[in-house]
Write a protein that holds these residues in place. Structure first.
Motif, PDB file in Angstrom:
ATOM      1  N   ILE A 282       0.681  -1.158   0.002  1.00 53.45           N
ATOM      2  CA  ILE A 282      -0.072  -0.164   0.155  1.00 53.45           C
ATOM      3  C   ILE A 282       1.018   1.316   0.044  1.00 53.45           C
ATOM      4  O   ILE A 282       0.416   2.418   0.204  1.00 53.45           O
ATOM      5  N   LEU A 283       2.192   1.319  -0.135  1.00 54.48           N
ATOM      6  CA  LEU A 283       3.254   2.416   0.230  1.00 54.48           C
ATOM      7  C   LEU A 283       2.690   3.328  -0.863  1.00 54.48           C
ATOM      8  O   LEU A 283       2.679   4.664  -0.723  1.00 54.48           O
ATOM      9  N   GLY A 284       2.512   2.678  -2.311  1.00 57.16           N
ATOM     10  CA  GLY A 284       2.391   3.659  -3.449  1.00 57.16           C
ATOM     11  C   GLY A 284       0.966   4.563  -3.143  1.00 57.16           C
ATOM     12  O   GLY A 284       1.022   5.681  -3.476  1.00 57.16           O
TER      13      GLY A 284
ATOM     14  N   GLN B 166      -0.721   5.004  -0.412  1.00 55.64           N
ATOM     15  CA  GLN B 166      -0.519   5.926   0.879  1.00 55.64           C
ATOM     16  C   GLN B 166       0.299   7.085   0.597  1.00 55.64           C
ATOM     17  O   GLN B 166      -0.188   8.253   0.846  1.00 55.64           O
ATOM     18  N   ALA B 167       1.376   6.997  -0.188  1.00 53.89           N
ATOM     19  CA  ALA B 167       2.060   8.042  -0.446  1.00 53.89           C
ATOM     20  C   ALA B 167       1.225   9.105  -1.288  1.00 53.89           C
ATOM     21  O   ALA B 167       1.272  10.306  -1.306  1.00 53.89           O
TER      22      ALA B 167
ATOM     23  N   ARG C 284       2.017  -3.311  -5.691  1.00 61.20           N
ATOM     24  CA  ARG C 284       2.170  -1.671  -5.003  1.00 61.20           C
ATOM     25  C   ARG C 284       1.804  -0.796  -6.047  1.00 61.20           C
ATOM     26  O   ARG C 284       0.760   0.102  -5.865  1.00 61.20           O
ATOM     27  N   TRP C 285       1.824  -1.171  -7.329  1.00 61.72           N
ATOM     28  CA  TRP C 285       1.792   0.040  -8.359  1.00 61.72           C
ATOM     29  C   TRP C 285       0.082  -0.247  -8.887  1.00 61.72           C
ATOM     30  O   TRP C 285      -0.369   0.528  -9.088  1.00 61.72           O
TER      31      TRP C 285
ATOM     32  N   MET D 201       4.395   5.260   9.413  1.00 59.87           N
ATOM     33  CA  MET D 201       4.981   4.249   8.236  1.00 59.87           C
ATOM     34  C   MET D 201       5.887   4.679   7.238  1.00 59.87           C
ATOM     35  O   MET D 201       6.724   4.343   6.746  1.00 59.87           O
ATOM     36  N   LEU D 202       5.333   6.144   6.958  1.00 62.12           N
ATOM     37  CA  LEU D 202       6.085   6.873   5.762  1.00 62.12           C
ATOM     38  C   LEU D 202       7.469   7.021   6.405  1.00 62.12           C
ATOM     39  O   LEU D 202       8.475   7.034   5.644  1.00 62.12           O
TER      40      LEU D 202
ATOM     41  N   ALA E 267       8.513   5.418  -5.090  1.00 68.18           N
ATOM     42  CA  ALA E 267       6.943   5.204  -4.868  1.00 68.18           C
ATOM     43  C   ALA E 267       6.330   6.356  -4.511  1.00 68.18           C
ATOM     44  O   ALA E 267       5.054   6.224  -4.224  1.00 68.18           O
ATOM     45  N   GLY E 268       6.792   7.532  -4.717  1.00 73.05           N
ATOM     46  CA  GLY E 268       5.930   8.879  -4.649  1.00 73.05           C
ATOM     47  C   GLY E 268       5.850   9.232  -3.396  1.00 73.05           C
ATOM     48  O   GLY E 268       5.173  10.475  -2.910  1.00 73.05           O
ATOM     49  N   VAL E 269       6.802   9.128  -2.121  1.00 68.89           N
ATOM     50  CA  VAL E 269       6.853   9.477  -0.867  1.00 68.89           C
ATOM     51  C   VAL E 269       7.260  10.999  -0.910  1.00 68.89           C
ATOM     52  O   VAL E 269       8.481  11.090  -1.369  1.00 68.89           O
TER      53      VAL E 269
END
Lengths: 512, 339, 362
Positions: free
Chosen positions: A364-366, A368-369, A419-420, C197-198, C212-214
């Motif tokens: 879920i990182l993508g 979430q970002a 993720r993507w 988490m980030l 990942a865009g963070v």
């Protein structure tokens, strides 16, 4: 000059076994290196090439087996031990000190000394002598960092000469060199070979291997497959030995390449003249709805550089990128993500997974970002996404709470794909998604890409395996020497024609 | 085999000469900047006060900062390997009070002095072993050294110990004069430390290995250099310099004091960086650090000439440190882009 | 039982409990709590009260360390904040007025926040290594604090100010509630939003997170702002405790104790996964150890020797070499199955780990 098998080997490695926790990296491998030959060590990622080299150079300790140099049994505990026995190594990432001068890098640790310590004039005189013997004219007092990688590599070889080596190991020395530089390196290698130095050469480029080698040893999964004189081993036989199966083993998959693509509308992405000085020459690419565009080219052809610029991971100096017909600014990955473009890097460990986070968190990182830190993905949604992709991609072990670093390469790749996909992109850029992963995972990923593109997702697909590109992509952008050289329809070419196109649209090149 | 021409075509133009200079000596530029700053400070102060550039004043500059100079020599070794040593101030305090208490209990200087040096080197050895063999980050390992040194200083004595030993006091009170210029034995110790440090860095294989380790420890290892010994040794040298600085400071102040050198580690790091040593390692000069000490000392003297708060020294030195760090960062960023 | 020992807080908690038990057995006064006027007194209560500055600083340090950073300037920021607060109160007509004290505190904490912004700017925008970037303020901060107090130790008599460090709310010290509130707020913000988490993602793998865009810049920056702000509050509490602004002594070595507490709590200095509960345990351990040393009759000035021993012990326990020794010792006793095998395709891992290590050092 072809080395005679009767010449006694300078290096004899017998029954070499190296065990890492849970993994048998080398399993009773025999390897012989004779004076005056260029001997290529071939194998896919994980075959044990690097491990074997590190055993020979004293970086790793062997668990069992014997190493003899010049007929004398040896035990190398450090690199210095191996160097004293006459074994020198030039690595892919130049392992010199860029903060020191060229001359010092050549002579470091072996500086001539006078009464008051190091004799600097002597250092530079000696260094110059060694460089000249390789046909190099350099200002030995200039900083190493002011020279190109190719020159630095030659400096590393000059250093090996100082150590008076009888064995020179070249570990992927050509991966970042251009054609002219490779020529220069090869002429140095041939010269050393003729002087009787035994040369161990490792390269991913078959063409170069066939051009320079006298003999080839093939490893697979930590085991010795065979040793051959170059003339006795045609390319297809070599590839078969390396990958252990006939080419086209995966061809049973549906041939996605034959699907018709409607190219009348606006492309999802169109890039023209994208370039960056010293990195990428002006290149064009466009992708339509539901289309898979492959990029074919060797490592270092500019394929990764191109897609990184499309994604905003690196900045381009020039060129325009249009998304759905409108010009877009790609200065950071999140600009691209805003345009629903996703990118999975070839460098899974360093640029892909976040090793200590769990599988679920990585998935879920993508998403979430994209939403920002203030809006955490709700637990229910998160569980649904994770369950869906664990299942759809067949991630093993099927435990989303494990740190992703504990998974195998293939499963990490699946997590990255998830993720993507969770961000619902319109264009997915995959850079070497199938490298170094097992056949099963490879087939899973190829199948998923074909399936998604049928549903309308656009994909840019990079792979070193040309056959894979031709099977999945409807069109192929061909790149060489840091630039695009053409775009082909997959249905018009077969693999030989593609290799020919990559290799031969220019005369007198290193590639055959 | 044909010679491949790779060298720049020889052209005796200004840009050509400049190109040769930057390709050879880019590492010296920060130190040259430090020299320029020093000159500007000295000239500016002279123009402002009129009586700044006097022999007396300049001699005092060395005298007052001798301990700092000794510490800076050791710190230069450490920082060039891309390490850091936070323990130097407290090591100096510990060896100082230790020496003072030995002398006070009647031990002669010939025994007390080696004891001070050895105890400093021992703390350095501890830090070096932690860094090299136990993968402890240098600032954490040297933090343990800082705690240890400071605590031991208070274990030796909770209050200051006066030094009556004539030999030690001689180090400070003697003045070799040349006109109005003078130098004390402590000053000579500092200069000798700088000279030895510079020679070792430039003319020994050990010194060159220090640079190689700072450039890339992994490369140095693969080049067959003895990285482990070198890494441990730089911390031992820094500890040794801490011991020597303890001697110099005790002589200078005529007493050992367990609170000496609080925050001195920061001053030392600052002067080394201002002197042109890259905090990321691989580049730097002992002579540059000496210049850094003079810049520091000059700023301090100017402030006391102006009658302003001494706390300005730290603010200005902090500003200079920032300037050098940002410039270094810009240089590194440019060379990263270039390659 | 096995799940219990595997829990990441097991060893930190065990260490703290052992420390408390041993001290109580050795000297029952160590754990003695008395009730006076409906308020609790005694050594355990003191530990809770005196933990406040270190707790606040360590809390911020935890988040900064999670981003692969370090904030060496916290002690200097404490000094500045204390100096600002007390100078304002000192110059006011009536130092006992609550509004005066409130304004002083707000201004002091705002100044600290700005210093945090500055550190974050150097690290996240200019890309200077954290240890170096925060060194600047560590050096210059105390100088600035001395300038604010004109080089003197400013002392004030202000009841509202004294209340912060010494006063009681209900039966427990007010300072205790301050740090509990800070822990709860930071914990909620980090773990109820996606920030935690980030932050971990950025700390573990900055490049993967960027791709990942963070927005790692903001995340890293905010960590330093948080650290600066909390250090500011810690500075006010410290000043309130000694009723003075002492620019030299305020927060002296606190950055080092805070780092120790964070590490004791099981957060790795390499960044990434962090544990706020662990840090709370770590701070209480440091504070209890300090108190234990005092109970032994050792002069406080000599306590750094003990802490040096603790630091060395902790880093040794975390070092790969000692782990190897431990494993070979353990496996000779009983053959334990190896954990998750590393991937075969990466025999360059060792070098890479080394690079990461080096990176972190810088």
């Amino acid at each position: 000059m072809l080395a005679d098998t009767d010449v006694p080997p300078v290096v004899e490695m017998r029954g070499i076994t190296i065990r890492f926790p849970g993994v048998l990296a080398l399993d009773h491998v025999d390897f012989f290196l004779r004076p005056g030959e260029v001997h290529s060590l071939m194998g896919e990622n994980g075959a044990g090439k690097s491990t074997l080299i590190k055993a020979l150079t004293g970086v790793y300790q062997i668990d069992s087996g014997t190493i003899a140099v010049d007929g004398q049994a040896r035990r190398f505990e450090t690199t210095a031990d191996a160097q004293r026995a006459g074994i020198s190594t030039v690595y892919q990432e130049v392992n010199l000190c860029s903060n020191l001068s060229v001359g010092e890098n050549v002579m470091l640790g072996h500086e001539p000394r006078g009464r008051f310590g190091i004799d600097w004039n002597g250092v530079h005189r000696e260094a110059e002598r060694h460089l000249t013997s390789l046909g190099l004219e350099l200002d030995t007092r200039s900083m190493l960092s002011s020279h190109s990688i190719a020159i630095q590599q030659l400096v590393a070889i000059a250093r090996a000469m100082v150590l008076d080596c009888s064995v020179l190991i070249l570990d992927e020395p050509t991966s970042s060199l251009d054609r002219g530089e490779v020529e220069q390196l090869f002429s140095v290698i041939r010269d050393l070979r003729d002087k009787g130095v035994a040369i161990l050469f490792v390269s991913h480029f078959l063409e170069q291997v066939y051009e320079i080698s006298d003999r080839i040893t093939v490893l697979r999964n930590g085991q010795l497959v065979g040793e051959h004189l170059i003339d006795d081993l045609p390319r297809d036989a070599l590839v078969t030995e390396m990958i252990g199966r006939e080419l086209g083993d995966l061809a049973a998959l549906s041939k996605n390449a034959d699907r018709e693509i409607d190219r009348t509308g606006t492309p999802v992405l169109r890039a023209s003249g994208v370039s960056r000085r010293g990195v990428l020459q002006a290149s064009d690419i466009d992708v339509y709805d539901g289309e898979v565009v492959g990029i074919a080219g060797l490592l270092g052809s500019g394929r990764t550089e191109l897609v990184r610029m499309l994604y905003g991971a690196d900045r381009a100096d020039a060129g325009t990128i249009e998304v759905d017909g409108r010009e877009a600014r790609m200065h950071a990955p999140r600009h691209a993500i805003g345009h629903k473009i996703a990118f999975s890097s070839e460098n899974r460990r360093e640029e892909g997974v976040v090793a200590d986070l769990t599988v679920a968190e990585n998935m879920i990182l993508g998403l979430q970002a994209q939403r920002g830190w203030l809006k955490p993905v709700p637990k229910a949604e998160r569980d649904a996404i994770v369950a869906e992709y664990m299942d759809a991609l067949g991630v093993r072990p099927a435990d989303p709470t494990l740190p992703v670093g504990n998974l195998s390469g293939g499963n990490q790749q699946k997590v990255l794909l998830a993720r993507w996909l969770a961000t619902a992109p319109e264009l997915l850029i995959l850079d070497e998604p199938t490298r170094g992963i097992d056949v099963g995972a490879k087939a899973d990923i190829q199948r998923k890409v074909a399936e998604l593109s049928e549903q309308g997702l656009s994909v840019i697909f990079i792979s070193s395996e040309l056959e894979e590109v031709l099977r999945i992509a409807q069109r192929v952008v061909v790149m060489r020497d840091r630039g695009q050289i053409g775009t082909l329809d997959s249905s018009d070419v077969d693999i030989d024609a593609l290799i020919d196109y990559i290799a031969n649209s220019e005369e007198g090149s290193v590639t055959r | 085999m044909t010679a491949v021409e790779t060298a720049q075509p020889e052209r005796r133009t200004l840009t050509g000469a400049l190109g040769t200079f930057t390709s050879r000596h880019a590492a010296v530029l920060p130190t040259i900047a430090a020299v320029a700053i020093l000159i500007v400070l000295l000239v500016g102060a002279q123009m402002y006060f009129g009586n700044f550039l006097t022999a007396r004043n300049m001699s005092a500059l060395l005298l007052d900062n001798a301990y700092l100079m000794v510490l800076a020599v050791g710190m230069t070794f450490v920082i060039v390997t891309a390490g850091i040593d936070l323990s130097v101030g407290s090591v100096m305090a510990f060896t100082g009070i230790f020496g003072a208490s030995l002398l006070a209990s009647g031990v002669p200087l010939v025994i007390a002095l080696p004891a001070m040096l050895v105890s400093g080197a021992a703390i350095g050895l501890l830090i070096g072993v932690l860094v090299q063999y136990f993968n402890v980050q240098p600032f954490i390992a040297s933090l343990a050294g800082l705690f240890l040194g400071r605590g031991l200083a208070f274990v030796v004595s909770l209050s200051s110990i006066r030094v009556e030993d004539p030999a030690l006091l001689w180090l400070q009170s003697t003045r070799f004069r040349l006109g109005d210029w003078y130098i004390t034995p402590t000053g000579i110790i500092a200069i000798v430390a700088v000279v030895i440090g510079a020679l070792v860095m430039h003319f020994t294989r050990f010194g060159r290995t220090v640079y190689a380790v700072g450039g890339s420890a992994q490369s140095a290892r693969l080049m067959g250099l003895n990285v482990a010994r070198t890494t441990v040794m730089v911390y031992v040298i820094s500890g040794l310099c801490g011991g020597l600085a303890g001697l110099v400071l005790t002589a200078y102040s005529g007493a050992g004091y367990p609170r000496n050198g609080i925050g001195t580690e920061l001053d030392v790091i600052a002067v080394v960086v201002i002197g042109g040593t890259l905090l990321t390692g691989g580049r730097g000069y002992v002579l540059g650090s000496m210049i850094g000490v003079f810049v520091y000392g000059t700023i301090k003297t100017i402030i006391s000439f102006m009658g302003a708060e001494q706390s300005w020294t730290h603010i200005i030195v902090g500003g200079l440190l920032l300037l050098f760090i940002v410039v270094q960062r810009a240089i590194v960023a440019r060379s990263e882009r270039g390659s | 039982m096995k799940a219990l020992t595997k829990h990441r807080l097991f060893w930190p908690a065990t260490a703290l409990i052992t420390l408390l038990v041993v001290n109580t057995v050795a000297n029952p006064n160590f754990a003695k709590v008395t009730v006076q006027d409906g308020q609790l007194y005694g050594n355990p209560i003191n530990i809770l009260r005196e933990s406040a500055p270190l707790m606040l600083v360590a809390l911020g340090m935890t988040i900064v360390i999670a981003t692969r950073g370090i904030d060496l300037s916290v002690g200097a920021v404490m000094a500045v904040s204390g100096a600002v607060a007390l100078t304002i109160i000192d110059r006011a007509d009536d130092s006992n007025r609550v509004t005066v004290v409130a304004i002083a505190i707000v201004v002091a904490v705002l100044v600290a926040l700005v210093l945090g912004v500055w550190n974050g700017f150097l690290v996240s925008v200019l890309g200077i290594q954290p240890i170096i970037a925060t060194l600047v303020l560590m050096l210059a901060g105390r100088g600035a604090a001395l300038l604010i107090t004109d080089g003197f130790i400013t002392t004030v008599n202000s009841d509202p100010l004294s209340y912060i460090a010494s006063g009681y709310l209900l039966i427990l010290p007010f300072a205790f509630f301050v740090w509990v509130a800070a822990v709860v707020i930071v914990g909620l913000v980090e773990r109820r939003t996606a920030l935690g988490m980030l932050t971990e993602a950025v700390g573990i793998n900055p490049e993967a997170s960027r791709l990942a865009g963070v927005r790692s810049r903001g995340i890293v920056w905010s960590a330093y702002v948080l650290s600066g702000t909390l250090a500011g509050i810690a500075g006010v509490i410290y000043a309130s405790n000694i009723k003075a602004a002492d620019a030299n002594a305020a927060g002296y070595l606190i950055e080092l104790y805070a780092i120790l507490a964070v590490v004791l709590g099981g957060t790795s200095l390499m960044g990434g996964k962090f544990s706020i509960a662990g840090t709370v345990i770590g701070v209480l351990t440091v504070q209890a150890l300090d108190s234990a040393i005092l109970f032994l009759g050792v002069p406080p000035a000599q306590s750094p020797v003990f802490f040096a021993a603790v630091v060395i012990l902790v880093v040794l326990l975390q070092s790969p070499r000692v782990h190897r020794w431990g494993r070979s010792l353990g496996s000779s006793v009983r053959r334990t199955p190896q954990e998750a095998p590393p991937e075969v395709d990466d025999d360059r891992d060792a070098d890479r780990a080394e690079n990461v290590q080096k990176e972190a050092v810088r």
